[in-house]
Design a protein around this motif. Structure first.
Motif, mmCIF file in Angstrom:
data_model
loop_
_atom_site.group_PDB
_atom_site.id
_atom_site.type_symbol
_atom_site.label_atom_id
_atom_site.label_comp_id
_atom_site.label_asym_id
_atom_site.label_seq_id
_atom_site.Cartn_x
_atom_site.Cartn_y
_atom_site.Cartn_z
ATOM 1 N N LEU A 1 0.832 -1.203 0.000
ATOM 2 C CA LEU A 1 0.000 0.000 0.000
ATOM 3 C C LEU A 1 0.865 1.251 0.000
ATOM 4 O O LEU A 1 0.493 2.276 -0.556
ATOM 5 C CB LEU A 1 -0.911 0.022 1.225
ATOM 6 C CG LEU A 1 -2.002 -1.019 1.277
ATOM 7 C CD1 LEU A 1 -2.733 -0.956 2.611
ATOM 8 C CD2 LEU A 1 -2.982 -0.803 0.137
ATOM 9 N N ALA A 2 2.013 1.144 0.680
ATOM 10 C CA ALA A 2 2.935 2.273 0.776
ATOM 11 C C ALA A 2 4.322 1.727 1.077
ATOM 12 O O ALA A 2 4.463 0.694 1.733
ATOM 13 C CB ALA A 2 2.497 3.242 1.874
ATOM 14 N N LEU B 1 4.085 5.364 7.738
ATOM 15 C CA LEU B 1 3.346 4.971 6.538
ATOM 16 C C LEU B 1 1.863 4.758 6.840
ATOM 17 O O LEU B 1 0.993 5.175 6.069
ATOM 18 C CB LEU B 1 3.951 3.704 5.927
ATOM 19 C CG LEU B 1 5.368 3.825 5.367
ATOM 20 C CD1 LEU B 1 5.913 2.442 4.985
ATOM 21 C CD2 LEU B 1 5.422 4.776 4.183
ATOM 22 N N VAL B 2 1.573 4.116 7.967
ATOM 23 C CA VAL B 2 0.176 3.863 8.330
ATOM 24 C C VAL B 2 -0.540 5.170 8.650
ATOM 25 O O VAL B 2 -1.687 5.366 8.246
ATOM 26 C CB VAL B 2 0.077 2.856 9.501
ATOM 27 C CG1 VAL B 2 -1.339 2.802 10.059
ATOM 28 C CG2 VAL B 2 0.518 1.468 9.049
ATOM 29 N N ARG C 1 0.083 8.141 7.419
ATOM 30 C CA ARG C 1 -0.193 8.815 6.143
ATOM 31 C C ARG C 1 -1.336 8.138 5.392
ATOM 32 O O ARG C 1 -2.163 8.798 4.762
ATOM 33 C CB ARG C 1 1.081 8.896 5.302
ATOM 34 C CG ARG C 1 2.039 9.963 5.842
ATOM 35 C CD ARG C 1 3.203 10.244 4.924
ATOM 36 N NE ARG C 1 4.210 9.206 4.865
ATOM 37 C CZ ARG C 1 5.107 8.948 5.814
ATOM 38 N NH1 ARG C 1 5.118 9.656 6.929
ATOM 39 N NH2 ARG C 1 6.000 8.003 5.660
ATOM 40 N N HIS C 2 -1.406 6.818 5.466
ATOM 41 C CA HIS C 2 -2.506 6.080 4.827
ATOM 42 C C HIS C 2 -3.833 6.388 5.540
ATOM 43 O O HIS C 2 -4.867 6.584 4.886
ATOM 44 C CB HIS C 2 -2.213 4.577 4.851
ATOM 45 C CG HIS C 2 -3.201 3.771 4.095
ATOM 46 N ND1 HIS C 2 -3.233 3.712 2.720
ATOM 47 C CD2 HIS C 2 -4.218 2.989 4.523
ATOM 48 C CE1 HIS C 2 -4.222 2.922 2.327
ATOM 49 N NE2 HIS C 2 -4.838 2.477 3.411
ATOM 50 N N PRO D 1 -5.784 8.054 2.146
ATOM 51 C CA PRO D 1 -6.825 7.228 1.526
ATOM 52 C C PRO D 1 -7.985 6.834 2.446
ATOM 53 O O PRO D 1 -9.119 6.745 2.003
ATOM 54 C CB PRO D 1 -6.066 5.982 1.065
ATOM 55 C CG PRO D 1 -4.672 6.454 0.853
ATOM 56 C CD PRO D 1 -4.437 7.515 1.904
#
Length: 183
Positions: free
Chosen positions: A7-8, A114-115, A117-118, A122
């Motif tokens: 995902l990232a 990363l999580v 930002r996700h 999104p």
């Protein structure tokens, strides 16, 4: 390497959805890390225990991510967004754990970035909470590194390892993440 697309991706880790086919590897990592997690966290170390764990992650109010070492695809840990509430709240609560022997290398810090930002991108969330037992120094360093603020103390908050455990309540909002990144 996983069959699932990431995902990232960061410099050293990537995140991907946690799926049922990860069962054997997740259980193995949880067993190998059981001593490391006590008394902070209890993970499923059998197929019977894994079933309700993964079933929860398949509900609409949760998202489960595996933090993978990019070079090898090995599981460095997991980060779950639990109790996602939509509408005017747009909030979730994060739970996570590193897997031995990957702990202490910064993988979870990169994965948490990363999580977040996700979650704020999104997934469209506005707020993330992380509840941490006061003695868990590694987790406290992790959330401070990501700019979360201490919002309170919750006595007897979660039942872990046979006892009700006190937790500190830390949180970050989407605008705080943008401020921390200089946006």
């Amino acid at each position: 390497m996983p069959d699932h697309p990431y995902l990232a991706e960061g410099a050293r880790v990537a995140i991907r959805p946690h799926r049922r086919e990860d069962r054997a590897e997740f259980i193995r990592c949880a067993r190998d890390s059981a001593g490391f997690h006590r008394p902070w966290l209890t993970l499923p170390t059998t197929e019977q225990a894994y079933e309700p764990f993964i079933s929860q992650l398949e509900s609409d109010d949760r998202e489960g991510f595996l933090v993978c070492v990019r070079e090898t695809g090995a599981l460095a840990g997991f980060i779950n967004i639990n109790t996602i509430v939509r509408g005017a709240f747009q909030c979730g609560s994060i739970g996570y754990g590193a897997f031995a022997p990957h702990s202490g290398r910064g993988y979870m810090s990169e994965g948490l970035g990363l999580v977040l930002r996700h979650a704020f991108g999104p997934l469209g969330l506005h707020r993330i909470e992380i509840n941490i037992q006061p003695g868990n120094k590694a987790s406290l360093r992790l959330v401070k590194r990501h700019g979360l603020r201490l919002e309170g103390f919750s006595p007897d908050f979660l039942y872990i390892e046979g006892a009700w455990r006190d937790h500190e309540r830390w949180a970050i909002t989407s605008d705080m993440l943008d401020d921390a990144r200089g946006e």
